[in-house]
Design a protein around this motif. Sequence first.
Motif, PDB file in Angstrom:
ATOM      1  N   THR A 178      15.209  28.674   3.856  1.00  0.00           N
ATOM      2  CA  THR A 178      13.881  28.121   4.148  1.00  0.00           C
ATOM      3  C   THR A 178      13.504  27.076   3.115  1.00  0.00           C
ATOM      4  OG1 THR A 178      13.216  30.191   5.192  1.00  0.00           O
ATOM      5  CG2 THR A 178      11.448  28.699   4.533  1.00  0.00           C
ATOM      6  N   LEU A 179      13.770  27.363   1.851  1.00  0.00           N
ATOM      7  CA  LEU A 179      13.478  26.390   0.791  1.00  0.00           C
ATOM      8  C   LEU A 179      14.228  25.086   1.024  1.00  0.00           C
ATOM      9  CD1 LEU A 179      13.573  28.800  -2.276  1.00  0.00           C
ATOM     10  CD2 LEU A 179      11.561  27.560  -1.425  1.00  0.00           C
ATOM     11  N   LYS A 180      15.476  25.188   1.403  1.00  0.00           N
ATOM     12  CA  LYS A 180      16.298  24.002   1.663  1.00  0.00           C
ATOM     13  C   LYS A 180      15.778  23.229   2.874  1.00  0.00           C
ATOM     14  CE  LYS A 180      21.070  22.566   2.420  1.00  0.00           C
ATOM     15  NZ  LYS A 180      22.455  22.976   2.594  1.00  0.00           N
ATOM     16  N   ALA A 181      15.414  23.956   3.930  1.00  0.00           N
ATOM     17  CA  ALA A 181      14.898  23.313   5.145  1.00  0.00           C
ATOM     18  C   ALA A 181      13.592  22.570   4.866  1.00  0.00           C
ATOM     19  CB  ALA A 181      14.702  24.347   6.253  1.00  0.00           C
ATOM     20  N   ILE A 182      12.703  23.167   4.082  1.00  0.00           N
ATOM     21  CA  ILE A 182      11.432  22.520   3.743  1.00  0.00           C
ATOM     22  C   ILE A 182      11.685  21.263   2.926  1.00  0.00           C
ATOM     23  CG2 ILE A 182       9.309  22.734   2.371  1.00  0.00           C
ATOM     24  CD1 ILE A 182       9.265  25.731   3.242  1.00  0.00           C
ATOM     25  N   ASP A 183      12.553  21.367   1.919  1.00  0.00           N
ATOM     26  CA  ASP A 183      12.828  20.214   1.074  1.00  0.00           C
ATOM     27  C   ASP A 183      13.431  19.066   1.892  1.00  0.00           C
ATOM     28  OD1 ASP A 183      12.728  19.205  -1.723  1.00  0.00           O
ATOM     29  OD2 ASP A 183      14.873  18.904  -1.323  1.00  0.00           O
ATOM     30  N   ALA A 189       1.356  26.177   3.074  1.00  0.00           N
ATOM     31  CA  ALA A 189       0.799  24.850   2.804  1.00  0.00           C
ATOM     32  C   ALA A 189       0.783  24.568   1.302  1.00  0.00           C
ATOM     33  CB  ALA A 189      -0.608  24.743   3.393  1.00  0.00           C
ATOM     34  N   ARG A 190       0.462  25.563   0.503  1.00  0.00           N
ATOM     35  CA  ARG A 190       0.475  25.393  -0.968  1.00  0.00           C
ATOM     36  C   ARG A 190       1.896  25.131  -1.461  1.00  0.00           C
ATOM     37  NH1 ARG A 190      -4.418  23.878  -2.778  1.00  0.00           N
ATOM     38  NH2 ARG A 190      -6.032  25.254  -1.992  1.00  0.00           N
ATOM     39  N   HIS A 191       2.886  25.737  -0.799  1.00  0.00           N
ATOM     40  CA  HIS A 191       4.278  25.466  -1.172  1.00  0.00           C
ATOM     41  C   HIS A 191       4.600  23.993  -0.907  1.00  0.00           C
ATOM     42  CE1 HIS A 191       8.502  26.063  -1.982  1.00  0.00           C
ATOM     43  NE2 HIS A 191       8.739  25.367  -0.873  1.00  0.00           N
ATOM     44  N   TYR A 192       4.183  23.480   0.235  1.00  0.00           N
ATOM     45  CA  TYR A 192       4.401  22.061   0.535  1.00  0.00           C
ATOM     46  C   TYR A 192       3.714  21.183  -0.514  1.00  0.00           C
ATOM     47  CZ  TYR A 192       6.786  22.425   5.034  1.00  0.00           C
ATOM     48  OH  TYR A 192       7.715  22.649   6.015  1.00  0.00           O
ATOM     49  N   GLN A 193       2.543  21.585  -0.945  1.00  0.00           N
ATOM     50  CA  GLN A 193       1.827  20.842  -1.986  1.00  0.00           C
ATOM     51  C   GLN A 193       2.668  20.776  -3.261  1.00  0.00           C
ATOM     52  OE1 GLN A 193      -1.739  22.773  -3.527  1.00  0.00           O
ATOM     53  NE2 GLN A 193      -2.753  20.786  -3.686  1.00  0.00           N
ATOM     54  N   MET A 208       0.847  -1.191   0.000  1.00  0.00           N
ATOM     55  CA  MET A 208       0.000   0.000   0.000  1.00  0.00           C
ATOM     56  C   MET A 208       0.883   1.241   0.000  1.00  0.00           C
ATOM     57  SD  MET A 208      -2.733   1.136   2.893  1.00  0.00           S
ATOM     58  CE  MET A 208      -2.146   2.636   3.650  1.00  0.00           C
ATOM     59  N   SER A 209       0.601   2.154  -0.891  1.00  0.00           N
ATOM     60  CA  SER A 209       1.384   3.386  -0.902  1.00  0.00           C
ATOM     61  C   SER A 209       0.769   4.404   0.053  1.00  0.00           C
ATOM     62  CB  SER A 209       1.469   3.956  -2.317  1.00  0.00           C
ATOM     63  OG  SER A 209       0.184   4.272  -2.792  1.00  0.00           O
ATOM     64  N   ASP A 210       1.606   5.317   0.470  1.00  0.00           N
ATOM     65  CA  ASP A 210       1.166   6.321   1.435  1.00  0.00           C
ATOM     66  C   ASP A 210       0.184   7.300   0.805  1.00  0.00           C
ATOM     67  OD1 ASP A 210       2.678   5.433   3.648  1.00  0.00           O
ATOM     68  OD2 ASP A 210       4.470   6.362   2.815  1.00  0.00           O
ATOM     69  N   ILE A 211      -0.781   7.724   1.600  1.00  0.00           N
ATOM     70  CA  ILE A 211      -1.724   8.767   1.204  1.00  0.00           C
ATOM     71  C   ILE A 211      -1.440   9.967   2.089  1.00  0.00           C
ATOM     72  CG2 ILE A 211      -4.147   9.456   1.053  1.00  0.00           C
ATOM     73  CD1 ILE A 211      -4.790   6.446   0.644  1.00  0.00           C
ATOM     74  N   TYR A 212      -1.116  11.090   1.460  1.00  0.00           N
ATOM     75  CA  TYR A 212      -0.734  12.308   2.164  1.00  0.00           C
ATOM     76  C   TYR A 212      -1.877  13.311   2.127  1.00  0.00           C
ATOM     77  CZ  TYR A 212       4.081  10.651   1.845  1.00  0.00           C
ATOM     78  OH  TYR A 212       5.227   9.912   1.958  1.00  0.00           O
ATOM     79  N   THR A 213      -2.042  14.018   3.238  1.00  0.00           N
ATOM     80  CA  THR A 213      -2.962  15.153   3.298  1.00  0.00           C
ATOM     81  C   THR A 213      -2.246  16.305   3.982  1.00  0.00           C
ATOM     82  OG1 THR A 213      -4.976  13.816   3.315  1.00  0.00           O
ATOM     83  CG2 THR A 213      -5.151  16.040   4.222  1.00  0.00           C
ATOM     84  N   ILE A 214      -2.265  17.453   3.320  1.00  0.00           N
ATOM     85  CA  ILE A 214      -1.724  18.687   3.889  1.00  0.00           C
ATOM     86  C   ILE A 214      -2.894  19.429   4.517  1.00  0.00           C
ATOM     87  CG2 ILE A 214      -0.620  20.900   3.385  1.00  0.00           C
ATOM     88  CD1 ILE A 214       0.639  19.448   0.914  1.00  0.00           C
ATOM     89  N   VAL A 215      -2.726  19.844   5.766  1.00  0.00           N
ATOM     90  CA  VAL A 215      -3.768  20.595   6.473  1.00  0.00           C
ATOM     91  C   VAL A 215      -3.253  22.010   6.711  1.00  0.00           C
ATOM     92  CG1 VAL A 215      -5.189  20.762   8.555  1.00  0.00           C
ATOM     93  CG2 VAL A 215      -4.620  18.498   7.598  1.00  0.00           C
ATOM     94  N   SER A 216      -3.932  22.970   6.109  1.00  0.00           N
ATOM     95  CA  SER A 216      -3.658  24.382   6.378  1.00  0.00           C
ATOM     96  C   SER A 216      -4.504  24.741   7.592  1.00  0.00           C
ATOM     97  CB  SER A 216      -4.042  25.241   5.170  1.00  0.00           C
ATOM     98  OG  SER A 216      -3.872  26.606   5.467  1.00  0.00           O
ATOM     99  N   GLY A 217      -3.851  24.850   8.755  1.00  0.00           N
ATOM    100  CA  GLY A 217      -4.527  24.842  10.040  1.00  0.00           C
ATOM    101  C   GLY A 217      -5.087  26.153  10.558  1.00  0.00           C
ATOM    102  N   THR A 218      -5.649  26.988   9.691  1.00  0.00           N
ATOM    103  CA  THR A 218      -6.307  28.202  10.152  1.00  0.00           C
ATOM    104  C   THR A 218      -7.546  28.469   9.316  1.00  0.00           C
ATOM    105  OG1 THR A 218      -6.068  30.574  10.591  1.00  0.00           O
ATOM    106  CG2 THR A 218      -4.896  29.713   8.694  1.00  0.00           C
ATOM    107  N   ASN A 219      -8.494  29.152   9.922  1.00  0.00           N
ATOM    108  CA  ASN A 219      -9.681  29.564   9.168  1.00  0.00           C
ATOM    109  C   ASN A 219      -9.577  31.019   8.709  1.00  0.00           C
ATOM    110  OD1 ASN A 219      -9.925  30.525  11.783  1.00  0.00           O
ATOM    111  ND2 ASN A 219     -12.109  30.111  11.949  1.00  0.00           N
TER     112      ASN A 219
END
Length: 170
Positions: free
Chosen positions: A156-161, A22-26, A1-12
Amino acid sequence: MSDIYTIVSGTNRPGSNTEKVARHYQQVLKSKNITPNFLSLEGWKYIDKTPEFIQLENDILVPTNKFIFIVPEYNGSIPGVLKLMFDISDYKKTWWGKKALLTGVATGRGGNLRGLEHLTSILHYLRVVVHPNKLPISLVHNLMDGSTGDFHDAGTLKAIDMQVEEFLQF
């Protein structure tokens, strides 16, 4: 089974830096041939376990086994709307035994470190295994283009990657 990922942008909060991050992570995941689910809490209307929430839970949250939470600092912690999502969910079906990656977002210098620790405690209570590389992004408004959400800070880009690469192997 392959992993299923969900990104949660945690604010309204509409138009938030959190959703831009969050869109950058996407985009990072897409560049690695992974198409994640994306759950924005902007406009969140669920206070109780409504039929619509149950459908969201069954369609997105329950099938996900790896969550990426992008969370802003709200009064030294996390937004209430994110906590509410946990509180109304069927925690055993939705959270137990799953994995999470956490990133804090703040315009201050702490990058929501306290909030990340609060969220870690909540997730541990829900039996979620939290990846140890929690990334606090401080002064986020200085690190990205406010209109596009594009990061212009190489560190920051390097840290996220690096954080995402570690999570893919986790």
